[in-house]
Design an enzyme around this catalytic site. Structure first.
Site, short mmCIF file in Angstrom:
data_model
loop_
_atom_site.label_atom_id
_atom_site.label_comp_id
_atom_site.label_asym_id
_atom_site.label_seq_id
_atom_site.Cartn_x
_atom_site.Cartn_y
_atom_site.Cartn_z
N ASN A 10 3.65 6.75 8.39
CA ASN A 10 3.00 5.53 8.38
C ASN A 10 3.66 5.19 10.12
O ASN A 10 4.41 4.49 10.51
CB ASN A 10 2.68 4.86 7.23
CG ASN A 10 3.01 3.24 7.92
OD1 ASN A 10 2.49 2.80 8.59
ND2 ASN A 10 1.56 3.22 6.99
N HIS A 13 4.58 0.36 12.12
CA HIS A 13 5.43 -0.88 12.77
C HIS A 13 5.95 -0.59 13.94
O HIS A 13 7.09 -1.44 14.35
CB HIS A 13 6.48 -0.89 11.01
CG HIS A 13 6.32 -1.70 9.94
ND1 HIS A 13 5.24 -2.83 10.35
CD2 HIS A 13 6.17 -1.31 8.58
CE1 HIS A 13 4.62 -2.71 8.70
NE2 HIS A 13 5.36 -1.87 8.60
N HIS A 46 -2.92 1.52 9.30
CA HIS A 46 -3.60 0.70 8.71
C HIS A 46 -4.46 0.57 10.19
O HIS A 46 -3.31 -0.87 10.77
CB HIS A 46 -2.82 0.05 7.90
CG HIS A 46 -3.76 -0.72 6.72
ND1 HIS A 46 -3.04 -1.56 5.56
CD2 HIS A 46 -4.29 -1.41 6.53
CE1 HIS A 46 -3.73 -2.38 4.98
NE2 HIS A 46 -4.99 -2.27 6.20
N ARG A 48 -5.86 -2.79 10.34
CA ARG A 48 -6.45 -4.24 9.13
C ARG A 48 -7.09 -4.90 10.18
O ARG A 48 -7.77 -4.90 11.44
CB ARG A 48 -4.25 -4.25 9.87
CG ARG A 48 -3.43 -4.49 8.74
CD ARG A 48 -2.35 -5.71 8.51
NE ARG A 48 -2.79 -6.21 7.84
CZ ARG A 48 -2.38 -6.45 6.59
NH1 ARG A 48 -1.84 -5.17 5.46
NH2 ARG A 48 -3.00 -7.51 5.71
N ARG A 52 -3.01 -6.72 13.23
CA ARG A 52 -1.45 -7.37 13.51
C ARG A 52 -0.44 -6.08 14.59
O ARG A 52 0.26 -6.39 14.35
CB ARG A 52 -1.34 -8.12 12.18
CG ARG A 52 -1.01 -7.53 11.14
CD ARG A 52 -0.23 -7.88 10.11
NE ARG A 52 -0.75 -8.83 8.83
CZ ARG A 52 -0.91 -9.27 8.39
NH1 ARG A 52 -0.03 -8.63 7.02
NH2 ARG A 52 -2.03 -9.61 7.57
N GLU A 73 -6.17 4.22 7.23
CA GLU A 73 -5.67 3.64 6.05
C GLU A 73 -6.92 2.12 6.32
O GLU A 73 -6.94 1.49 7.07
CB GLU A 73 -4.15 2.67 5.29
CG GLU A 73 -3.82 3.64 5.14
CD GLU A 73 -2.26 2.89 5.33
OE1 GLU A 73 -2.02 1.98 4.94
OE2 GLU A 73 -1.09 4.21 4.40
N THR A 104 -3.35 -6.55 -10.18
CA THR A 104 -2.00 -7.50 -10.98
C THR A 104 -1.23 -7.33 -10.18
O THR A 104 -0.51 -8.14 -9.50
CB THR A 104 -2.64 -8.16 -12.65
OG1 THR A 104 -2.48 -6.52 -13.35
CG2 THR A 104 -3.07 -8.46 -13.12
N GLU A 154 -4.35 7.58 -3.64
CA GLU A 154 -2.94 7.49 -3.90
C GLU A 154 -2.19 6.31 -4.87
O GLU A 154 -2.52 4.85 -4.94
CB GLU A 154 -2.77 6.76 -2.98
CG GLU A 154 -0.76 6.13 -1.64
CD GLU A 154 -1.14 6.04 -0.46
OE1 GLU A 154 -1.67 7.62 0.71
OE2 GLU A 154 -0.12 5.86 -0.12
N HIS A 193 5.12 3.54 -1.06
CA HIS A 193 4.39 2.13 -0.39
C HIS A 193 6.23 2.23 -1.37
O HIS A 193 6.49 1.95 -1.96
CB HIS A 193 4.42 0.77 -1.10
CG HIS A 193 3.61 0.09 -0.66
ND1 HIS A 193 3.30 -0.77 0.06
CD2 HIS A 193 4.96 -1.43 -0.69
CE1 HIS A 193 3.17 -1.79 0.66
NE2 HIS A 193 4.49 -2.45 -0.09
N1 PXP Z 1 1.02 4.12 1.86
C1 PXP Z 1 -0.51 3.28 1.98
C2 PXP Z 1 -1.31 2.85 0.88
C3 PXP Z 1 0.08 1.23 2.49
O1 PXP Z 1 -0.75 0.64 2.68
C4 PXP Z 1 1.21 1.55 3.67
C5 PXP Z 1 1.94 0.62 3.95
O2 PXP Z 1 2.06 0.06 4.01
C6 PXP Z 1 2.62 3.01 2.81
C7 PXP Z 1 1.66 3.67 1.96
C8 PXP Z 1 3.47 2.57 3.19
O3 PXP Z 1 4.49 2.20 2.68
P1 PXP Z 1 6.14 1.16 3.50
O4 PXP Z 1 5.95 1.26 5.03
O5 PXP Z 1 6.69 0.43 2.48
O6 PXP Z 1 6.80 2.88 3.16
#
Ligand code: PXP
Length: 242
Positions: A10, A13, A46, A48, A52, A73, A104, A154, A193
């Site tokens: 991903n 960032h 992603h 968004r 952002r 995403e 939740t 996922e 995540h």
């Molecule tokens: N999977 C999904 C569906 C996500 O939205 C994200 C990013 O929040 C990730 C994986 C990757 O998470 P991380 O950046 O914490 O590794």
């Protein structure tokens, strides 16, 4: 020895850092190409609703330049559906963006959103996009995914990543059970995540999991190891756990 575990990197960032300065670098597409060259099996981004980090132009460039699959995403909105249908990425993972779309714990409330999600899933599948839902390791969510006819879920590993000791062990068991339940029902399982070099092994060792999507920790490690080094180290940790 279990089946090969795919790594989706991903790159959101990288765009976060770029956008903090409002300049053109670091370029998330360049990061995606480095990740692809050093062990990523796919790229995840992603887009968004508030843009952002990743922008519409980033998605267009990723589609044009990547030779490995793109997993987009997206929130479950008409705008994002239109963008997915226009670009036709390999995969689209529907994620919650608003509070009321979350369970939740934080995954998509696939059970509560059935009527909203059903036509969207149908359209994405009709365009040959592999749809997945980002859900908690909760049997109700897996049953909802089954009713929606998605080929992939996922599993949200955020709680696992944050917990410690007994509570983490219990969350790991929920993830293991959820993965087994999904695969028994013909759904492919991914996870992600909060995964890091330090916590990835037990998740990578779940035999039914076919793909991990990892972002923040890889970009963080890249500051110290370089992005290629971070991807290589994660790939090695995943393979060792398998
Ligand atoms: N999977 C999904 C569906 C996500 O939205 C994200 C990013 O929040 C990730 C994986 C990757 O998470 P991380 O950046 O914490 O590794």
């Amino acid at each position: 020895m279990h089946e090969y575990l795919r790594l989706g990197v991903n790159i959101d960032h990288v765009a976060t850092v770029r956008n903090a300065r409002g300049v053109g670098y670091p370029d998330p597409v360049r990061a995606a190409l480095v990740a692809a060259a050093t062990g990523a099996d796919g790229i995840t981004a992603h887009l968004r609703e508030d843009r952002r980090h990743i922008t519409d132009d980033d998605i267009a460039r990723l589609m044009a330049e990547l030779t490995i699959p793109l997993n987009l995403e997206m929130a479950a909105t008409d705008e994002m559906l239109g963008i997915a249908l226009a670009h036709r990425p390999h995969a689209a993972c529907i994620v919650p963006e608003k509070r009321e779309e979350r369970t939740t714990e934080g995954g998509l409330d696939a059970a509560g959103m059935h009527n909203h999600l059903a036509p969207m899933v149908r359209e994405l599948k009709g365009a040959n996009i592999r749809v997945s839902l980002f859900v908690e390791p909760d049997p109700r969510q897996i049953e909802a995914a089954l009713r929606l006819g998605v080929p992939v879920i996922e599993l949200h590993t955020g709680a696992y990543a944050e917990l410690t000791d007994e509570a983490r062990a219990a969350e790991l068991r929920r993830l293991q059970d959820a993965a087994a339940l999904a695969v028994k029902n013909g759904i492919e399982v991914h996870a992600g995540h909060g995964l890091t070099l330090d916590n990835v092994a037990p998740i990578a060792a779940i035999p039914q999991v076919k793909e991990l999507n990892i972002g923040h920790a890889l970009i963080a490690d890249a500051i110290f190891m370089g992005l290629g080094g971070a991807v290589t180290a994660m790939r090695a940790a995943m393979d060792a756990a398998r």
